[in-house]
Each structure stands twice: as C-alpha cells, then as structure tokens.
Design an enzyme around this catalytic site. Structure first.
Site, PDB file in Angstrom:
ATOM      1  N   ARG A  93       0.843  -1.208   0.000  1.00  0.00           N
ATOM      2  CA  ARG A  93       0.000   0.000   0.000  1.00  0.00           C
ATOM      3  C   ARG A  93       0.875   1.254   0.000  1.00  0.00           C
ATOM      4  NH1 ARG A  93      -2.103   2.176   4.521  1.00  0.00           N
ATOM      5  NH2 ARG A  93      -2.218   0.159   5.553  1.00  0.00           N
ATOM      6  N   TYR A 146     -16.260  16.175 -14.164  1.00  0.00           N
ATOM      7  CA  TYR A 146     -16.701  14.789 -14.042  1.00  0.00           C
ATOM      8  C   TYR A 146     -17.670  14.640 -12.860  1.00  0.00           C
ATOM      9  CZ  TYR A 146     -16.409   9.752 -13.603  1.00  0.00           C
ATOM     10  OH  TYR A 146     -16.726   8.432 -13.501  1.00  0.00           O
ATOM     11  N   ASP A 218      -7.443  18.228 -14.062  1.00  0.00           N
ATOM     12  CA  ASP A 218      -7.768  16.869 -14.505  1.00  0.00           C
ATOM     13  C   ASP A 218      -7.593  16.871 -16.025  1.00  0.00           C
ATOM     14  OD1 ASP A 218      -9.061  14.616 -15.528  1.00  0.00           O
ATOM     15  OD2 ASP A 218     -10.579  14.581 -13.942  1.00  0.00           O
ATOM     16  N   LYS A 243      -8.961   5.567 -18.740  1.00  0.00           N
ATOM     17  CA  LYS A 243      -9.332   6.035 -20.068  1.00  0.00           C
ATOM     18  C   LYS A 243      -8.127   5.899 -21.015  1.00  0.00           C
ATOM     19  CE  LYS A 243     -12.961   6.958 -17.589  1.00  0.00           C
ATOM     20  NZ  LYS A 243     -13.211   8.228 -16.968  1.00  0.00           N
TER      21      LYS A 243
HETATM   22  C1  PLP Z   1     -13.573   8.706 -15.696  1.00  0.00           C
HETATM   23  C2  PLP Z   1     -13.138  10.016 -15.208  1.00  0.00           C
HETATM   24  C3  PLP Z   1     -12.780  10.211 -13.866  1.00  0.00           C
HETATM   25  C4  PLP Z   1     -12.886   9.115 -12.837  1.00  0.00           C
HETATM   26  O1  PLP Z   1     -12.012   8.067 -13.095  1.00  0.00           O
HETATM   27  P1  PLP Z   1     -12.240   6.562 -12.561  1.00  0.00           P
HETATM   28  O2  PLP Z   1     -11.027   5.875 -13.040  1.00  0.00           O
HETATM   29  O3  PLP Z   1     -13.513   6.068 -13.184  1.00  0.00           O
HETATM   30  O4  PLP Z   1     -12.346   6.640 -11.080  1.00  0.00           O
HETATM   31  C5  PLP Z   1     -12.332  11.462 -13.482  1.00  0.00           C
HETATM   32  N1  PLP Z   1     -12.254  12.492 -14.354  1.00  0.00           N
HETATM   33  C6  PLP Z   1     -12.617  12.345 -15.647  1.00  0.00           C
HETATM   34  C7  PLP Z   1     -12.504  13.521 -16.552  1.00  0.00           C
HETATM   35  C8  PLP Z   1     -13.059  11.110 -16.117  1.00  0.00           C
HETATM   36  O5  PLP Z   1     -13.418  10.983 -17.393  1.00  0.00           O
END
Ligand code: PLP
Length: 429
Positions: A93, A146, A218, A243
């Site tokens: 961890r 998001y 982000d 993604k």
């Molecule tokens: C999918 C997404 C998240 C969250 O990510 P997870 O891996 O599903 O927890 C955060 N920000 C954006 C822009 C996203 O597309």
C-alpha cells in the site's frame, strides 16, 4: 487587492504534521530504473521510460511484483524514522516496484518530478484534494467537471469543514470573482465533458500565482500526449488512467503528477485512504503505455477526420471538436494543443434524442457504453449518462441539447468508421 490564504502553509511550516518534522531528501522518483528519457519524444518515452529489467535473469520488461510486503532491514527502519519511507519498499500500500516502474513512465510523459498511481481516477482525485486542502479552505471549480468529482466537491467537502464555488470554466473573470480569502485550490478539467470546452491553462495559472493558490488540472480527456499542464505551470495534474492512459477498457486506475514536494504530501493521504494500485494493474498499465503515443496519434487523426465528415453531413446539426474552425475556442486550441485536438467528439443529430438512440442502434463499430479512451470507439448520450442527474431544463441551460451524442473515437481504420456512420445515418432518416 491581493487576497491571500496562508492557513495551510503556516500550519505545515510550524511542524504540526509528523511528516514535516522529518528530514527528507527531495529527489525525483522514487524509481528502480532511473532512466527518464528526458529530452526524448513521446513514443520513445512511452516505450522505454521507467521499465525495470531484472538484473538477475536479464528478463526484459518489468516483472509483476505480486507481493503485499517486503522483508525489513536496518536501512529500512532508518528510512522510516527519517521520513524517507516513500523511497523504500515496506508494504505494497506504501509502494511496490510495479508501481514505481509505471510511475516513472508517467513522470517522464508528464515532465513531472514525481507521480503516484491509484486504484481509480476518483481515488487519485479525492486523495489529492484531501491532502492539499485544510479545514476551512475553499475550492473554485466548475459544474463542467466529471460527475464523481462534482459529487465529491459538492457533497463531501462540507463534511470536512471545506467549501466549494463553481464558476464558468471559459470565463476567467467569473473564476477570479469566485476566489475568496480562504480559497486554496483552483480545480478544473483541461477539456470538459461533453461539450469539449477548453480551459485557458495559462490564464488559470496566472490567477493561481496572483492569489497564491494551488492549481490542479484533470487532464483525462487530453492526456499528456495532447497537452502537458505541468509545463504550463500547473501544480498538480490528475488523470483517470482508466481512459486513454490504459486505453484498452480493461482496468480502473488513476494518477497524480507534480513536484516531488507536493507528491510527497499526497502520499500520506494515499496511505490513509488506501487507494493504492494493485501490482497486476500496474503491469497492465505500464504495458499499455508502451503504445500510448501511437494510440493517441491514431485517436487524434481519426477524430479530426470524423469530425470533418460529420460537420459536412446534412443530418448533423452541430459538431463540437477543438480541431474544427467552428469550435468557439479554436484559436486557444491552436496554441494550447498545437494541432493535437483529442479523440473526443460531441455532435447533435437532427430529430433529437429519438434519432440519437436510433443511430447508436444502427452503428456496427462504435459500442454503446459509458467511459472513453479505449482502442474501440465508444458512444453514449450525455442526457441519460454523464448528465443524467440534471433536469431537461438544466441540461439545455448548459448546452446539452436534444440529440447530443458523445463519441470516443477509437483506433479502427478511418474509412471503416466513416462508412459505418454513413450507413447508420442513411438507415434512420
Ligand atoms: C472517468 C473520469 C474520472 C474518474 O475516473 P475513474 O477511473 O472512473 O475513477 C475522473 N475524471 C474524468 C474527466 C473522467 O473521465
């Protein structure tokens, strides 16, 4: 008037935090293989950076260090007592060679001193914000973020004695107006969902400097291939690795990158919140990242061609894509993205949501699914997925009109994608 909030800094400097009482070396990393490939281009970094080749067997490629713990030694006890625990292997961890390896590759791609991988994008985002914010502090963000992040900011910050205001991401004056005495963080997405609005990162960074705020971006929709927010002066960049970074729709993960000093501050929050990435997921992510630049080139090129095709189609009312001249921020896209406009397209079809549903049914290649950034094209309707919690009126107010479709363009051959959209549109009208 310059509004400055120094609460968190003062508390940290006064040594109330255990980790800040300790003498730590602020190196890049931590890493096993110090090869960053700094100065090399994206594909070379994607393939080589961070990879650890086992010196005992000469096996090529980072092994999967599938262990939960590591044997202790005098050196390790010493490192723990001096607050250098992040640079030793103690417990998975806290850190694991499989994590370090993929973290190094990410640091190389982001031009960051240090990175941490998490078990999901949301784990990265929530741990980062909780680590950087202090009781009483305030965040300026936008509603174009998001859903999971919006819920965290809107529903949970209050319970920690923190607060949030939402401003328009494309209106720098509204962002400045939302800054309060206790604002500590500006939090935005580099390219928003689903209308693909760009934020002017350099302007946000200037605001951050003016008011002594941390800027967190982000960058999930753009990725470090299309834009490197740290190079533009942002403090921290977060990504959902689920993604584009992983790109194969087969794992959940998240990342944060920035200066070693700030990442060292986030690390203890990771230990408490527990969102560490599993070693096997690290292996998959590192393996996927080897083709990252190659995949992004294909996503970008396909999206531009398909956006052009859709824009000229008589049944398509509007296309949102930063690479098109018709995009409201096309000039900003040119300077900020330098021709790398992402693999995401949104568009409105004639006939509203009914025709949008019909189109998805008739497509043979694009799969109707939420998420994005995989090698396969994914398609969804924002009104009943990412923006489902809003009423129809609220949706229209923010530009989610009838018939709006979001498309994550995959790496299939462009002639096949265009042919597929052509036949599907012909069938429904
Ligand atoms: C999918 C997404 C998240 C969250 O990510 P997870 O891996 O599903 O927890 C955060 N920000 C954006 C822009 C996203 O597309």
């Amino acid at each position: 008037m310059k509004k400055v909030f120094k609460g968190i800094e003062k508390k940290r400097e006064s040594g109330e935090f255990w980790l800040d009482q300790l003498k730590r070396k602020r190196n890049e990393g931590p890493f096993l293989s110090s090869k960053r490939y700094t100065g090399f281009s994206e594909s070379t970094k994607s393939v080589h950076a961070g990879q650890y080749n086992d010196p005992t067997t000469n096996a090529l490629g980072t092994p999967i260090f599938q262990c939960s713990t590591f044997s202790l030694s005098e050196d390790k006890y010493q490192a723990i007592s001096e607050g250098r625990g992040r640079d030793e292997f103690i417990y998975t961890r806290y850190g694991n060679p499989s994590q370090w390896s993929v973290q190094e590759k990410l640091s190389s791609l982001e031009n960051a001193e240090s990175s941490i991988v998490f078990s999901s994008g949301m784990a990265a985002i929530s741990s980062t914000l909780l680590a950087i914010l202090d009781k009483g502090s305030h965040v300026v963000s936008s509603r174009d973020i998001y859903g999971g992040t919006y819920n965290f900011l809107y529903e949970d910050l209050d319970r920690y004695g923190m607060s949030v205001s939402f401003a328009s991401p494309t209106d720098i004056e509204s962002i400045e107006a939302a800054i309060q005495e206790n604002t500590a963080v500006l939090y935005f997405e580099a390219l928003t969902n689903p209308l693909l609005k760009l934020i002017d990162i350099e302007e946000i960074v200037k605001l951050g400097a003016k008011y002594n705020l941390r800027v967190i971006i982000d960058n999930t929709f753009l990725t470090p291939y299309n834009c490197k927010p740290l190079d533009l002066g942002v403090d921290l960049v977060v990504n959902s690795a689920t993604k584009y970074l992983n790109g194969h729709s087969d794992l959940i993960g998240g990342t944060v990158s920035g200066s070693r000093k700030l990442i060292d501050r986030i690390w203890p929050q990771l230990l408490k919140n527990g969102g560490s990435m599993d070693p096997h997921a690290c292996f998959l992510l590192e393996r996927s990242l080897k083709t990252f630049a190659l995949r992004m080139r294909a996503h970008n090129a396909n999206a531009l061609d398909l956006a052009n095709y859709l824009e000229h189609h008589p049944r398509i009312k509007k296309v949102y894509y930063p690479g098109l001249k018709s995009h409201k921020q096309h000039e900003l896209a040119k300077t900020q993205l330098k021709g790398k406009n992402s693999g995401m397209i949104s568009f409105e079809i004639e006939g509203g949501d009914e025709k949008a549903h019909a189109l998805m049914e008739h497509l043979k290649l694009a799969i109707e699914a939420t998420s994005l950034g995989g090698v396969e094209s994914l398609i969804s309707l924002p009104y009943n997925t990412s923006q489902a919690s809003l009423t129809k009126k609220q949706q229209e107010k923010i530009g989610i009109n009838e018939g709006l479709i979001r498309l994550s363009v995959g790496i299939e051959d462009i002639e096949d994608l265009i042919r597929d959209f052509k036949q599907a549109i012909e069938q429904i009208f």
